[in-house]
Design a protein around this motif. Structure first.
Motif, mmCIF file in Angstrom:
data_model
loop_
_atom_site.group_PDB
_atom_site.id
_atom_site.type_symbol
_atom_site.label_atom_id
_atom_site.label_comp_id
_atom_site.label_asym_id
_atom_site.label_seq_id
_atom_site.Cartn_x
_atom_site.Cartn_y
_atom_site.Cartn_z
ATOM 1 N N ILE A 2 -28.869 9.320 51.934
ATOM 2 C CA ILE A 2 -29.891 7.898 52.106
ATOM 3 C C ILE A 2 -30.161 7.343 53.270
ATOM 4 N N GLN A 3 -28.822 7.326 54.131
ATOM 5 C CA GLN A 3 -28.776 6.719 55.345
ATOM 6 C C GLN A 3 -29.177 7.435 56.553
ATOM 7 N N LEU A 4 -29.244 9.018 56.169
ATOM 8 C CA LEU A 4 -29.824 9.916 57.081
ATOM 9 C C LEU A 4 -31.668 9.603 57.136
ATOM 10 N N GLN A 23 -25.476 -0.712 53.723
ATOM 11 C CA GLN A 23 -25.281 -2.501 53.716
ATOM 12 C C GLN A 23 -26.789 -2.885 54.182
ATOM 13 N N ARG A 24 -27.387 -2.559 55.301
ATOM 14 C CA ARG A 24 -28.492 -3.077 55.572
ATOM 15 C C ARG A 24 -29.556 -2.784 54.534
ATOM 16 N N LEU A 25 -29.683 -1.751 53.911
ATOM 17 C CA LEU A 25 -30.622 -1.545 52.841
ATOM 18 C C LEU A 25 -30.337 -2.288 51.618
ATOM 19 N N HIS A 50 -29.830 -5.277 45.395
ATOM 20 C CA HIS A 50 -29.153 -4.124 44.782
ATOM 21 C C HIS A 50 -30.034 -3.182 43.842
ATOM 22 N N LEU A 51 -31.073 -3.843 43.217
ATOM 23 C CA LEU A 51 -32.056 -3.190 42.429
ATOM 24 C C LEU A 51 -32.799 -2.057 43.259
ATOM 25 N N ILE A 109 -22.189 -1.735 48.551
ATOM 26 C CA ILE A 109 -22.217 -1.372 47.250
ATOM 27 C C ILE A 109 -23.311 -2.229 46.541
ATOM 28 N N ALA A 110 -23.933 -1.220 45.716
ATOM 29 C CA ALA A 110 -25.294 -2.010 44.893
ATOM 30 C C ALA A 110 -24.586 -2.843 43.521
#
Length: 168
Positions: free
Chosen positions: A40-42, A49-51, A57-58, A122-123
């Motif tokens: 996901i980060q790539l 955390q920024r996402l 969280h949803l 953490i979501a």
């Protein structure tokens, strides 16, 4: 492990050891390793955390579901984000392509291991405690697991060996 494209998916709480045990397991079984959080980060070129801050969280859970449902790999150990089990669609996809292993760690053990709860990406719902998150997720992990592996007071190598032996 003769079906499901030879994949093993690890699920469980943040701090359960999915990424570390996944690397050891993949090495021991001569499989590739894939961490969906890193994927996901790539792909998004952005830390989790920024996402989380940007989409909530949803939103982060939807991104995670989208990435998991696109997975088309074989002979991989897949470490999922802790919130993957919220998505029935993602978990059904993982069940179709892998053996799902729940790395079960107790709440006190997770507290001992995790020190960056608020910055880890953490979501979780706003103001939701780690203990509330733990209680909410346990039945989800149990619902989807083909195999549950207790992780308290065991080394990561012991856990990886246990998984390999039970899936053989």
């Amino acid at each position: 492990m003769h079906s499901k494209k030879g994949n093993i998916t690890l699920i469980g709480m943040p701090g359960a050891g999915k990424s570390t045990i996944g690397v050891i397991l993949a090495k021991n079984l001569s499989l590739a390793f894939l961490d969906t959080d890193v994927l996901i980060q790539l792909r998004r070129q952005c830390p989790l955390q920024r996402l989380l801050e940007q989409y909530g969280h949803l939103g982060l859970r939807r991104i995670e579901e989208e990435e998991i449902c696109q997975l088309d790999v074989s002979r991989h150990v897949i470490a999922t984000g802790g919130s993957a089990a919220y998505s029935d669609r993602a978990m059904r996809h993982l069940q179709a392509v892998s053996h799902i292993v729940f790395l079960q760690a107790s709440f006190p053990e997770l507290l001992r291991r995790i020190h960056n709860f608020d910055s880890r990406g953490i979501a979780k719902a706003p103001n939701q405690s780690f203990q509330e998150l733990f209680a909410e997720r346990q039945p989800l992990y149990q619902r989807y697991a083909d195999l549950t592996i207790p992780c308290d007071q065991r080394s990561q190598d012991e856990i990886a060996e246990d998984i390999a032996a039970r899936l053989d």
